[in-house]
Write an enzyme that holds these catalytic residues in place. Structure first.
Site, mmCIF file in Angstrom:
data_model
loop_
_atom_site.group_PDB
_atom_site.id
_atom_site.type_symbol
_atom_site.label_atom_id
_atom_site.label_comp_id
_atom_site.label_asym_id
_atom_site.label_seq_id
_atom_site.Cartn_x
_atom_site.Cartn_y
_atom_site.Cartn_z
ATOM 1 C CB THR A 1 -0.845 -0.202 1.536
ATOM 2 O OG1 THR A 1 -1.765 -0.855 1.789
ATOM 3 C CG2 THR A 1 -2.015 0.826 1.620
ATOM 4 C CB VAL B 1 -11.656 -6.378 1.071
ATOM 5 C CG1 VAL B 1 -11.264 -4.907 1.660
ATOM 6 C CG2 VAL B 1 -12.335 -6.515 0.005
ATOM 7 N N GLY B 2 -8.205 -5.688 1.626
ATOM 8 C CA GLY B 2 -7.463 -6.378 3.518
ATOM 9 C C GLY B 2 -7.588 -5.081 3.710
ATOM 10 C CB THR C 1 2.595 0.707 3.787
ATOM 11 O OG1 THR C 1 2.726 -0.192 3.342
ATOM 12 C CG2 THR C 1 2.868 0.835 4.659
HETATM 13 N N1 GLY Z 1 -2.078 -3.613 3.323
HETATM 14 C C1 GLY Z 1 -2.435 -3.952 1.813
HETATM 15 C C2 GLY Z 1 -2.853 -5.047 1.686
HETATM 16 O O1 GLY Z 1 -2.815 -5.690 2.716
HETATM 17 O O2 GLY Z 1 -4.128 -5.091 1.600
#
Ligand code: GLY
Length: 269
Positions: free
Chosen positions: A150, A178-179, A199
């Protein structure tokens, strides 16, 4: 420390190479120009994040990592300290998901996902992601090397705070995954005391409710450097790539348990 005129930080994601710092800096410069032009703080972070989405070295927008079936689905979110929040999850086919997330803040909804989000973006006239435009350069975690993650921005414009995030997610993940990014208080949070953008491994970031807990530490008066140090301990140094940028009225911090291209620009009052 004295309150600043403005502070803006950008990052190219956990695992992004230090040599890509120029990309983070370019995004920060665009953000600062936007502050100086009088743009809203939400516009500021969206413009900065869009620069990172347009840089194929980072895992967002045109650089998004493909899913297991080769498709591209992206997550993005933006929040400001007046409580506006908007996000898109697993959205295909748009060049700048951060601008779509921004548009969601102007609707009665908070998060739009999948084909519905893509239809919303198309109807609103957002630029499509051209076929073949995605040129992911991330490295798979399984090789033992860091994958890029990210991208993000946090900003204080002298009055208000905002945070923005955008990602192609985990390379090779199943479609529909989805994160943390579109989950409020997980990947990002902004309030009257500051702004936070994370991130790294989205599942772990979400389970720790990372951004809201980091924000609460800022709110109770902890310095950004102290918050960063504490939060980094929540993440396993090998299993959980993790990075954070955060800002309050008079300071900032940025760091990662991997390499991370990031940049900060600020001015004294
Ligand atoms: N941090 C972004 C994801 O894991 O989707």
């Amino acid at each position: 420390m004295a309150e600043k005129k403005y502070i803006l930080l950008t990052h190219g994601g956990a695992g992004s190479k230090n040599e890509y710092q120029d990309g983070a800096r370019r995004a920060a410069d665009v953000g600062v120009e936007s502050i100086k032009s009088g743009a809203s703080v939400m516009d500021v972070v969206c413009r900065a994040v869009a620069v990172l989405e347009d840089d194929s070295r980072f895992n967002a927008g045109v650089g998004s990592h493909p899913r297991a079936d080769g498709s591209v689905e992206m997550d993005a979110a933006v929040m400001d300290s007046s409580g506006h929040f908007g996000a898109v999850a697993a959205i295909p086919g748009v060049k700048n998901p951060i601008h779509v997330a921004h548009a969601v803040t102007r609707t009665e909804y908070k998060v739009l996902a999948g084909q519905g989000a893509a239809q919303f973006a198309k109807k609103a006239g957002f630029q499509p992601l051209a076929a073949g435009q995605v040129t992911a350069r991330g490295v798979d975690f399984s090789t033992g090397e860091s994958s890029t993650d990210t991208v993000g921005c946090v900003a204080f414009d002298g009055k208000n705070f905002a945070a923005g995030l955008s990602t192609g997610g985990i390379r090779g993940a199943i479609p529909g995954r989805v994160g943390d990014v579109p989950l409020i208080g997980c990947g990002l949070y902004a309030g009257p005391a500051g702004a936070v953008a994370a991130t790294g491994n989205g599942e772990t970031i979400a389970m720790h409710l990372t951004a809201i807990r980091a924000y609460q530490m800022i709110e109770r008066g902890d310095a950004p450097e102290k918050v960063l140090e504490e939060v980094l301990h929540w993440f396993h140094p090998v299993d959980d790539a993790f990075g954070l940028i955060l800002v309050n009225r008079d300071g900032y911090a940025g760091g990662c348990n991997r390499t991370m291209a990031w940049s900060v620009v600020w001015e004294e009052k």
